[in-house]
Design an enzyme around this catalytic site. Structure first.
Site, PDB file in Angstrom:
ATOM      1  N   HIS A  46       0.940  -1.074   0.104  1.00 47.09           N
ATOM      2  CA  HIS A  46      -0.154   0.021   0.113  1.00 47.09           C
ATOM      3  C   HIS A  46       0.943   1.098   0.176  1.00 47.09           C
ATOM      4  O   HIS A  46       2.217   0.975  -0.263  1.00 47.09           O
ATOM      5  CB  HIS A  46      -1.006  -0.063   1.272  1.00 47.09           C
ATOM      6  CG  HIS A  46      -0.270  -0.205   2.491  1.00 47.09           C
ATOM      7  ND1 HIS A  46       0.700   0.720   3.250  1.00 47.09           N
ATOM      8  CD2 HIS A  46      -0.108  -1.340   3.328  1.00 47.09           C
ATOM      9  CE1 HIS A  46       1.075   0.082   4.027  1.00 47.09           C
ATOM     10  NE2 HIS A  46       0.645  -0.954   4.266  1.00 47.09           N
ATOM     11  N   HIS A  87       4.141   1.229   2.008  1.00 46.78           N
ATOM     12  CA  HIS A  87       5.280   0.571   1.549  1.00 46.78           C
ATOM     13  C   HIS A  87       5.938   1.463   0.589  1.00 46.78           C
ATOM     14  O   HIS A  87       7.280   1.673   0.248  1.00 46.78           O
ATOM     15  CB  HIS A  87       4.966  -0.827   0.957  1.00 46.78           C
ATOM     16  CG  HIS A  87       4.538  -1.850   1.900  1.00 46.78           C
ATOM     17  ND1 HIS A  87       2.902  -2.109   1.962  1.00 46.78           N
ATOM     18  CD2 HIS A  87       4.934  -2.440   2.688  1.00 46.78           C
ATOM     19  CE1 HIS A  87       2.756  -3.140   3.042  1.00 46.78           C
ATOM     20  NE2 HIS A  87       3.941  -3.136   3.579  1.00 46.78           N
ATOM     21  N   GLN A 120       7.333 -15.486  12.372  1.00 48.95           N
ATOM     22  CA  GLN A 120       6.762 -14.279  13.086  1.00 48.95           C
ATOM     23  C   GLN A 120       5.264 -14.232  13.563  1.00 48.95           C
ATOM     24  O   GLN A 120       4.681 -13.324  14.002  1.00 48.95           O
ATOM     25  CB  GLN A 120       7.074 -12.993  12.414  1.00 48.95           C
ATOM     26  CG  GLN A 120       6.448 -12.566  11.128  1.00 48.95           C
ATOM     27  CD  GLN A 120       7.055 -11.358  10.740  1.00 48.95           C
ATOM     28  OE1 GLN A 120       8.138 -11.515   9.905  1.00 48.95           O
ATOM     29  NE2 GLN A 120       6.526 -10.200  10.562  1.00 48.95           N
ATOM     30  N   GLN A 143       7.110   3.297  10.545  1.00 48.58           N
ATOM     31  CA  GLN A 143       7.157   3.689  11.572  1.00 48.58           C
ATOM     32  C   GLN A 143       5.861   2.914  12.697  1.00 48.58           C
ATOM     33  O   GLN A 143       5.767   2.955  13.637  1.00 48.58           O
ATOM     34  CB  GLN A 143       6.952   5.300  11.899  1.00 48.58           C
ATOM     35  CG  GLN A 143       7.046   5.864  13.390  1.00 48.58           C
ATOM     36  CD  GLN A 143       6.571   6.944  13.685  1.00 48.58           C
ATOM     37  OE1 GLN A 143       6.843   7.886  12.940  1.00 48.58           O
ATOM     38  NE2 GLN A 143       5.660   7.266  14.695  1.00 48.58           N
ATOM     39  N   LYS A 144       4.755   2.773  11.697  1.00 48.64           N
ATOM     40  CA  LYS A 144       3.796   1.772  12.367  1.00 48.64           C
ATOM     41  C   LYS A 144       4.032   0.632  13.270  1.00 48.64           C
ATOM     42  O   LYS A 144       3.503   0.627  14.147  1.00 48.64           O
ATOM     43  CB  LYS A 144       2.712   1.729  11.281  1.00 48.64           C
ATOM     44  CG  LYS A 144       1.349   1.244  11.870  1.00 48.64           C
ATOM     45  CD  LYS A 144       0.355   0.792  10.794  1.00 48.64           C
ATOM     46  CE  LYS A 144       0.616  -0.486  10.070  1.00 48.64           C
ATOM     47  NZ  LYS A 144       0.428  -1.677  10.878  1.00 48.64           N
ATOM     48  N   GLN A 146       8.751  -2.980  16.575  1.00 42.13           N
ATOM     49  CA  GLN A 146       9.812  -3.804  15.398  1.00 42.13           C
ATOM     50  C   GLN A 146      10.753  -2.892  15.205  1.00 42.13           C
ATOM     51  O   GLN A 146      11.996  -3.743  15.096  1.00 42.13           O
ATOM     52  CB  GLN A 146       9.000  -4.106  14.270  1.00 42.13           C
ATOM     53  CG  GLN A 146       9.706  -4.510  13.061  1.00 42.13           C
ATOM     54  CD  GLN A 146       8.782  -5.259  11.774  1.00 42.13           C
ATOM     55  OE1 GLN A 146       8.440  -6.093  11.798  1.00 42.13           O
ATOM     56  NE2 GLN A 146       8.578  -4.244  10.806  1.00 42.13           N
ATOM     57  N   SER A 164      -1.669  -3.500   5.431  1.00 39.05           N
ATOM     58  CA  SER A 164      -1.911  -4.594   4.567  1.00 39.05           C
ATOM     59  C   SER A 164      -3.456  -5.454   5.384  1.00 39.05           C
ATOM     60  O   SER A 164      -4.119  -5.777   4.410  1.00 39.05           O
ATOM     61  CB  SER A 164      -0.789  -5.674   4.515  1.00 39.05           C
ATOM     62  OG  SER A 164       0.089  -4.974   3.980  1.00 39.05           O
ATOM     63  N   ARG A 165      -3.348  -5.019   6.310  1.00 33.63           N
ATOM     64  CA  ARG A 165      -4.522  -5.944   7.241  1.00 33.63           C
ATOM     65  C   ARG A 165      -5.898  -5.054   6.858  1.00 33.63           C
ATOM     66  O   ARG A 165      -6.808  -5.817   7.117  1.00 33.63           O
ATOM     67  CB  ARG A 165      -4.233  -6.020   8.767  1.00 33.63           C
ATOM     68  CG  ARG A 165      -3.088  -7.083   8.926  1.00 33.63           C
ATOM     69  CD  ARG A 165      -2.901  -6.987  10.634  1.00 33.63           C
ATOM     70  NE  ARG A 165      -1.610  -7.659  10.719  1.00 33.63           N
ATOM     71  CZ  ARG A 165      -1.553  -8.897  11.304  1.00 33.63           C
ATOM     72  NH1 ARG A 165      -2.705  -9.414  11.467  1.00 33.63           N
ATOM     73  NH2 ARG A 165      -0.620  -9.520  11.448  1.00 33.63           N
TER      74      ARG A 165
END
Ligand code: PAF
Length: 283
Positions: free
Chosen positions: A34, A37, A61, A148-149, A153, A186-187
Site C-alpha cells: 500500500h 510501503h 513471526q 514507523q507503524k 519492531q 496490509s490488514r
C-alpha cells in the site's frame, strides 16, 4: 525490475552492483503493498542507486496460524506497484529457500520484546529478528527502510543491527494515513466500510490522549476512559493502550517527559488485529 526467487543469483547480481560502487537500499515487506510501503521505496530511491524490495510472508513471526493463513497475498498487483515506483529488484523467496528446513534459532531482546506486541504475540519478534537477519545477510544493504507503524519492531531491529554489528543505516519512515486518520496497513484489506469506521477508534484514541496528556490529564484516567469507550462500542476489542518511553518502550517514568513519550495501541476490529502509535513530540 529484476525478480529473484533464489538467494545465490541475487547475491551474484548484488556483488556486481557493489563492485560498481552502487549503494543498495533494502525495503523488506510481506507484500499486499500500500502507499505506506511505497513511501519506503521512495525513501530508498532518494538515497540509494539500487533499491531492492523483498516480499516474503515469514511464518516464524506469526504466533497464530489463522493470522498467517489469512494474511493477504497479491503477488501480481504488488509487482505492478513496485514497477510503477521504479523499484530495481524484487526478492520473493520460498520458505525452503529462506529456512532450508531449520527454524530453531531464537532471539531474546530482554525487556524490549516482552512488552506491548511482545506480550501479546510471544515469539513474534524472535521470528522478525530471524528473518531480518537473513535478509540483511543476503542483501548486505547500505541502508534499510521500515515503517514507523511497527514502532516496536523498528526498536528491535535497531538493537539487532547494533548487537550483530550489521552496520546498516536504518530508517524509520513516518506512518501514512488515510484522510480519516486510519493508519495504512496490509490488514486493512480485510476490513469492510463499517469496520474501517470502527477502526478509527485507534487513531481517535491516540490523538485525544495526546491532547489530554499535554493538558495535564493523568494517563491512568485517559486509559480508563479509552477502555470504557471500547467496551461500549463492542465492535472494538482493545488489547493494549500504553504510554511508553520511545527508546526503551518501558512505561514512561516521568509523565511530563513529553519529548521521550510515545502512545501505542493495539485492538481487534472484527477479527482483524490493528496497531498504531503516536509520538508525543514529532521527530
Ligand atoms: O514489517 C513487516 O512487514 C515484517 O515484519 C518484515 C520486517 C518484512 C519482516 O518479515
Amino acid at each position: 525490475m529484476e525478480i529473484f526467487e533464489e538467494i545465490e543469483p541475487l547475491r551474484a547480481f548484488l556483488k556486481g552492483k557493489r563492485a560498481a560502487l552502487k549503494s543498495i537500499g533494502l525495503v523488506p515487506t510481506m507484500g499486499a503493498l500500500h502507499k505506506g510501503h511505497l513511501a519506503l521505496i521512495r525513501a530508498s530511491k532518494a538515497q540509494n542507486e539500487v533499491t531492492i524490495s523483498s516480499i516474503y510472508i515469514n511464518p516464524t513471526q506469526f504466533n497464530n496460524q489463522a493470522d498467517l493463513d489469512k494474511y493477504p497475498r497479491m503477488r501480481e498487483a504488488d509487482i505492478k506497484l513496485l514497477e510503477t515506483e521504479g523499484c530495481d529488484v524484487l526478492f520473493a523467496p520460498s520458505n525452503t529457500e529462506m529456512y532450508s528446513g531449520y527454524q530453531s534459532l531464537t532471539f531474546d531482546f530482554g525487556t524490549l520484546d516482552k512488552v506491548l506486541e511482545g506480550k501479546f504475540r510471544p515469539g513474534h519478534f524472535s521470528g522478525v529478528a530471524l528473518v531480518v537477519s537473513k535478509l540483511f545477510n543476503i542483501v548486505q544493504p547500505d541502508r534499510a527502510y521500515f515503517g514507523q507503524k511497527d514502532y516496536q519492531q523498528f526498536q528491535v531491529i535497531r538493537r539487532l543491527n547494533e548487537e550483530l554489528k550489521f552496520s546498516i543505516e536504518l530508517h524509520s519512515v513516518p506512518i501514512v494515513r488515510e484522510e480519516s486518520g486510519l493508519a495504512l496497513s496490509s490488514r486493512n484489506q480485510r476490513l469492510n466500510e463499517q469496520d474501517k469506521k470502527n477502526a478509527l477508534f485507534l487513531y481517535d484514541t491516540l490523538s485525544n490522549a495526546k491532547v489530554q496528556l499535554l493538558k495535564g490529564m493523568p494517563f491512568s484516567e485517559i486509559k480508563t476512559e479509552a477502555e470504557t469507550r471500547a467496551k461500549k462500542k463492542g465492535e472494538v476489542k482493545l488489547e493494549y493502550f500504553e504510554l511508553a518511553n520511545k527508546n526503551t518502550l518501558q512505561e514512561l517514568e516521568d509523565v511530563n517527559d513529553f519529548k521521550n513519550g510515545i502512545l501505542l495501541i493495539a485492538a481487534f476490529v472484527s477479527d482483524v488485529r490493528l496497531i498504531d502509535n503516536m509520538l508525543l513530540v514529532a521527530e
